[in-house]
Design a protein around this motif. Structure first.
Motif, PDB file in Angstrom:
ATOM      1  N   LEU A  56       0.843  -1.194   0.000  1.00 46.39           N
ATOM      2  CA  LEU A  56       0.000   0.000   0.000  1.00 46.39           C
ATOM      3  C   LEU A  56       0.881   1.248   0.000  1.00 46.39           C
ATOM      4  CD1 LEU A  56      -2.752  -1.092   2.565  1.00 46.39           C
ATOM      5  CD2 LEU A  56      -2.861  -1.149   0.063  1.00 46.39           C
ATOM      6  N   ILE A  57       2.121   1.079  -0.482  1.00 46.19           N
ATOM      7  CA  ILE A  57       3.037   2.215  -0.582  1.00 46.19           C
ATOM      8  C   ILE A  57       2.529   3.127  -1.700  1.00 46.19           C
ATOM      9  CG2 ILE A  57       5.396   2.952  -1.112  1.00 46.19           C
ATOM     10  CD1 ILE A  57       6.348   0.187  -0.112  1.00 46.19           C
ATOM     11  N   PRO A  58       2.320   4.421  -1.413  1.00 50.91           N
ATOM     12  CA  PRO A  58       1.856   5.332  -2.470  1.00 50.91           C
ATOM     13  C   PRO A  58       2.756   5.237  -3.706  1.00 50.91           C
ATOM     14  CG  PRO A  58       1.799   6.429  -0.345  1.00 50.91           C
ATOM     15  CD  PRO A  58       2.494   5.097  -0.140  1.00 50.91           C
ATOM     16  N   PRO A  59       2.158   5.176  -4.883  1.00 43.50           N
ATOM     17  CA  PRO A  59       0.792   5.553  -5.251  1.00 43.50           C
ATOM     18  C   PRO A  59      -0.239   4.431  -5.108  1.00 43.50           C
ATOM     19  CG  PRO A  59       1.984   5.035  -7.232  1.00 43.50           C
ATOM     20  CD  PRO A  59       2.961   4.886  -6.076  1.00 43.50           C
ATOM     21  N   HIS A  60       0.106   3.309  -4.452  1.00 41.56           N
ATOM     22  CA  HIS A  60      -0.865   2.230  -4.246  1.00 41.56           C
ATOM     23  C   HIS A  60      -1.675   2.525  -2.994  1.00 41.56           C
ATOM     24  CE1 HIS A  60       2.373   0.520  -6.728  1.00 41.56           C
ATOM     25  NE2 HIS A  60       1.324   0.105  -7.415  1.00 41.56           N
ATOM     26  N   THR A  61      -2.948   2.218  -3.051  1.00 38.76           N
ATOM     27  CA  THR A  61      -3.856   2.450  -1.932  1.00 38.76           C
ATOM     28  C   THR A  61      -4.810   1.274  -1.803  1.00 38.76           C
ATOM     29  OG1 THR A  61      -5.442   3.614  -3.328  1.00 38.76           O
ATOM     30  CG2 THR A  61      -3.806   4.967  -2.213  1.00 38.76           C
ATOM     31  N   PHE A  62      -5.409   1.147  -0.639  1.00 38.41           N
ATOM     32  CA  PHE A  62      -6.361   0.061  -0.427  1.00 38.41           C
ATOM     33  C   PHE A  62      -7.558   0.240  -1.353  1.00 38.41           C
ATOM     34  CE2 PHE A  62      -9.977  -2.009   1.522  1.00 38.41           C
ATOM     35  CZ  PHE A  62      -9.460  -3.266   1.777  1.00 38.41           C
ATOM     36  N   SER A  63      -7.909  -0.845  -2.060  1.00 39.05           N
ATOM     37  CA  SER A  63      -9.062  -0.807  -2.967  1.00 39.05           C
ATOM     38  C   SER A  63     -10.065  -1.912  -2.639  1.00 39.05           C
ATOM     39  CB  SER A  63      -8.609  -0.900  -4.428  1.00 39.05           C
ATOM     40  OG  SER A  63      -7.817  -2.054  -4.627  1.00 39.05           O
TER      41      SER A  63
ATOM     42  N   ALA B 140      -7.442  -0.379   4.959  1.00 35.26           N
ATOM     43  CA  ALA B 140      -6.331   0.512   4.603  1.00 35.26           C
ATOM     44  C   ALA B 140      -5.220   0.533   5.646  1.00 35.26           C
ATOM     45  CB  ALA B 140      -6.852   1.923   4.375  1.00 35.26           C
ATOM     46  N   ASN B 141      -5.517   0.126   6.871  1.00 36.36           N
ATOM     47  CA  ASN B 141      -4.507   0.129   7.935  1.00 36.36           C
ATOM     48  C   ASN B 141      -3.977  -1.259   8.263  1.00 36.36           C
ATOM     49  OD1 ASN B 141      -4.678   2.961   8.391  1.00 36.36           O
ATOM     50  ND2 ASN B 141      -6.646   2.596   9.372  1.00 36.36           N
ATOM     51  N   CYS B 142      -4.170  -2.223   7.377  1.00 37.89           N
ATOM     52  CA  CYS B 142      -3.794  -3.600   7.696  1.00 37.89           C
ATOM     53  C   CYS B 142      -2.305  -3.686   8.020  1.00 37.89           C
ATOM     54  CB  CYS B 142      -4.183  -4.550   6.577  1.00 37.89           C
ATOM     55  SG  CYS B 142      -3.307  -4.320   5.034  1.00 37.89           S
ATOM     56  N   PRO B 143      -1.972  -4.432   9.078  1.00 35.40           N
ATOM     57  CA  PRO B 143      -0.577  -4.552   9.495  1.00 35.40           C
ATOM     58  C   PRO B 143       0.234  -5.534   8.649  1.00 35.40           C
ATOM     59  CG  PRO B 143      -1.980  -5.804  10.964  1.00 35.40           C
ATOM     60  CD  PRO B 143      -2.885  -5.083  10.005  1.00 35.40           C
ATOM     61  N   THR B 144      -0.409  -6.221   7.706  1.00 41.14           N
ATOM     62  CA  THR B 144       0.277  -7.224   6.884  1.00 41.14           C
ATOM     63  C   THR B 144       0.754  -6.665   5.555  1.00 41.14           C
ATOM     64  OG1 THR B 144      -1.848  -7.908   5.980  1.00 41.14           O
ATOM     65  CG2 THR B 144      -1.020  -9.142   7.901  1.00 41.14           C
ATOM     66  N   ALA B 145       0.643  -5.333   5.370  1.00 38.72           N
ATOM     67  CA  ALA B 145       1.039  -4.716   4.097  1.00 38.72           C
ATOM     68  C   ALA B 145       2.167  -3.718   4.314  1.00 38.72           C
ATOM     69  CB  ALA B 145      -0.154  -4.004   3.468  1.00 38.72           C
ATOM     70  N   PHE B 146       2.960  -3.537   3.266  1.00 34.35           N
ATOM     71  CA  PHE B 146       3.923  -2.438   3.234  1.00 34.35           C
ATOM     72  C   PHE B 146       3.131  -1.127   3.201  1.00 34.35           C
ATOM     73  CE2 PHE B 146       7.118  -5.409   1.584  1.00 34.35           C
ATOM     74  CZ  PHE B 146       8.313  -4.864   2.024  1.00 34.35           C
ATOM     75  N   HIS B 147       3.447  -0.214   4.092  1.00 36.23           N
ATOM     76  CA  HIS B 147       2.902   1.147   4.037  1.00 36.23           C
ATOM     77  C   HIS B 147       4.025   2.119   3.689  1.00 36.23           C
ATOM     78  CE1 HIS B 147      -1.131   0.183   5.536  1.00 36.23           C
ATOM     79  NE2 HIS B 147      -0.505  -0.765   6.212  1.00 36.23           N
ATOM     80  N   ASN B 148       5.274   1.687   3.931  1.00 40.35           N
ATOM     81  CA  ASN B 148       6.461   2.428   3.504  1.00 40.35           C
ATOM     82  C   ASN B 148       7.542   1.402   3.194  1.00 40.35           C
ATOM     83  OD1 ASN B 148       8.429   2.182   5.806  1.00 40.35           O
ATOM     84  ND2 ASN B 148       6.683   3.020   6.916  1.00 40.35           N
TER      85      ASN B 148
END
Length: 161
Positions: free
Chosen positions: A102-109, A130-138
């Motif tokens: 979910l690293i920008p420009p990717h977002t939860f869909s 959108a806040n899932c702990p199992t995804a890259f956010h950075n």
């Protein structure tokens, strides 16, 4: 046939059998439970699948998958992204690795997840918000990568699970 020729012929058969036994394949399949959208698998800028199973005869490196719902960019921008490299391990820690980004420009869909099958069964990740702990956010969130050290492992990617 001389003994030498028989020995050479036997050696060729053994080598050919070993090469065939070591052939590497990986299959990515989609389970789209959303009732909309087109599952998309890409690697190196090429679309490999738009919903059907894809089998790689050899390593599948730096592949991405997402559910194209209309607003997703060509590389899944604006959507939940699954990243994967499926490769037979040649040394400890050098096998397959997959993650959700979910690293920008990717977002939860949409709810998205993956699971290894044919080895490391049951190992994977799901992202349900959108806040899932199992995804890259950075880019530093490397702990969310899910590894599998089994040869010829396959991957099932599920949307709306």
């Amino acid at each position: 046939m001389s003994s030498f020729k028989r020995l050479v012929a036997s050696g060729i058969i053994v080598v050919a059998s070993l090469l065939q036994a070591k052939a590497e394949t990986h299959t990515v399949t989609f389970d789209n439970r959303c009732g909309f959208g087109t599952p998309t698998l890409k690697a190196n800028g090429q679309t490999l699948s738009t919903g059907g199973a894809f089998t790689s005869n050899g390593p599948l490196t730096a592949a991405i998958a997402f559910l194209q719902t209309g607003p997703c960019g060509a590389n899944g921008e604006g959507c939940t992204l699954i990243e994967t490299t499926l490769v037979n391990p040649t040394s400890p820690g050098s096998g397959s690795s997959s993650d959700i980004s979910l690293i920008p420009p990717h977002t939860f869909s949409v709810t998205s997840g993956f699971e290894y099958v044919n080895g490391c069964d049951g190992t994977g990740a799901d992202c349900t918000n959108a806040n899932c702990p199992t995804a890259f956010h950075n880019p530093d969130d490397t702990s969310v990568q899910v590894a599998c050290q089994t040869p010829n492992v396959n991957l099932v990617i599920t949307f709306c699970n």
